[in-house]
Design an enzyme around this catalytic site. Structure first.
Site, short mmCIF file in Angstrom:
data_model
loop_
_atom_site.label_atom_id
_atom_site.label_comp_id
_atom_site.label_asym_id
_atom_site.label_seq_id
_atom_site.Cartn_x
_atom_site.Cartn_y
_atom_site.Cartn_z
N GLU A 49 -9.06 -3.98 -2.16
CA GLU A 49 -9.89 -2.91 -1.60
C GLU A 49 -10.61 -2.24 -2.76
O GLU A 49 -9.97 -1.76 -3.70
CB GLU A 49 -9.02 -1.85 -0.93
CG GLU A 49 -8.58 -2.14 0.47
CD GLU A 49 -7.82 -0.95 1.03
OE1 GLU A 49 -8.20 0.21 0.75
OE2 GLU A 49 -6.83 -1.17 1.71
N ASP A 60 -7.47 10.98 1.05
CA ASP A 60 -6.79 10.61 -0.20
C ASP A 60 -6.05 11.78 -0.81
O ASP A 60 -6.48 12.94 -0.75
CB ASP A 60 -7.80 10.05 -1.19
CG ASP A 60 -8.29 8.67 -0.79
OD1 ASP A 60 -7.44 7.81 -0.53
OD2 ASP A 60 -9.51 8.48 -0.72
N TYR A 175 -4.85 -1.60 10.05
CA TYR A 175 -4.25 -0.85 8.95
C TYR A 175 -3.40 0.27 9.53
O TYR A 175 -3.93 1.21 10.10
CB TYR A 175 -5.39 -0.29 8.08
CG TYR A 175 -5.02 0.31 6.75
CD1 TYR A 175 -3.98 1.22 6.62
CD2 TYR A 175 -5.74 -0.01 5.61
CE1 TYR A 175 -3.67 1.78 5.39
CE2 TYR A 175 -5.44 0.55 4.37
CZ TYR A 175 -4.41 1.44 4.28
OH TYR A 175 -4.11 2.00 3.07
#
Length: 265
Positions: A49, A60, A175
């Site tokens: 990725e 994040d 995911y």
């Protein structure tokens, strides 16, 4: 069969699980990113990725936020990342490459242009964590037109009805976010992770991978009993940010050793 499907198929035939490694493009430089990705593959990464640094990376945690800030400060921009990726594709023709980005850079570039340029650079798929399923139609159409997989995320808070809907248009792989929170290293897995993975598998035949919080071989081995692959980001990004390249490669080798051992599931 595209590179993502081919890789998962090959691993499945060998009874192995995928090791997906995330790196922030441009931290500490695009030249360094271009150098580390082949080394990560040599160490055992099956798919990479490439994170496009963004000023407000809300999915994040502090490690990748800091990496994004450093990359932006050093001048990493989308055009340069596309050029770097294109050069990588020539060196690594079989490696699945996925852009992990936020929707704002995609929207600013224009959906059609972004997808076309990503495809021309050799990208196989896109992960856009801040794009809700309900609003993903336009990008899904543009990505599909270019042969790019728009890879969805599901979270522990996702209801089965929502998982089913997300899986109905999923491409590449699904995911699973292992925690309710941002990316980052954690000591333990969520006890509900197994239920989430099984719910996803109930609604898709695509590979299911788990990310967010995976940082060591022990945790990766636990996830390998549930899913088809593991995403490791912050643990590698942290070491690379500290200049500890050999330690980062050693971590990837140790993870690959666990995931590429023949699994029973």
């Amino acid at each position: 069969m595209n590179r993502i499907a081919r890789t998962f198929s090959s691993l499945r035939e060998k009874g192995q699980k995928a090791l997906i490694v995330y790196v922030t493009a441009g931290d500490p430089s695009l030249e360094a990113t271009a150098a580390i990705i082949p080394a990560l593959v040599e160490a055992g990464a099956d798919l990479v990725e490439i994170g496009i640094p963004f000023s407000d990376p809300l999915a994040d945690g502090p490690v990748i936020q800091a990496a994004s800030s450093r990359a932006l400060a050093k001048g990493a921009r989308l055009d340069g990342i596309l050029e770097m990726t294109k050069a990588l594709r020539e060196r690594l023709p079989d490696l699945p490459l996925v852009f992990m980005t936020y929707y704002n850079p995609v929207l600013q570039r224009g959906l059609t242009r972004f997808c076309r340029q990503a495809k021309e650079a050799g990208v196989d798929g896109l992960i856009v964590p801040d794009l809700p399923y309900e609003e993903s139609g336009p990008l899904l159409r543009e990505a599909s037109a270019q042969g790019l997989a728009l890879i969805p995320l599901v979270a522990p808070t996702s209801t089965e009805k929502r998982v089913e809907a997300i899986c109905s248009s999923a491409q590449g792989f699904v995911y699973c976010v292992s925690v309710t929170g941002v990316t980052g290293m954690r000591e333990k897995l969520d006890q509900e992770l197994g239920r989430l993975v099984q719910t996803v598998k109930k609604h898709t035949s695509l590979p299911v991978v788990v990310g967010f919080g995976i940082a060591c071989p022990k945790t990766a081995a636990e996830v390998a009993q549930l899913a088809d692959g593991v995403v490791v980001g912050s643990a590698v990004v942290k070491l690379l940010g500290e200049g500890a390249v050999e330690e980062a490669l050693a971590l990837v080798r140790s993870l690959a050793q666990v995931l590429h051992a023949r699994c029973s599931t």
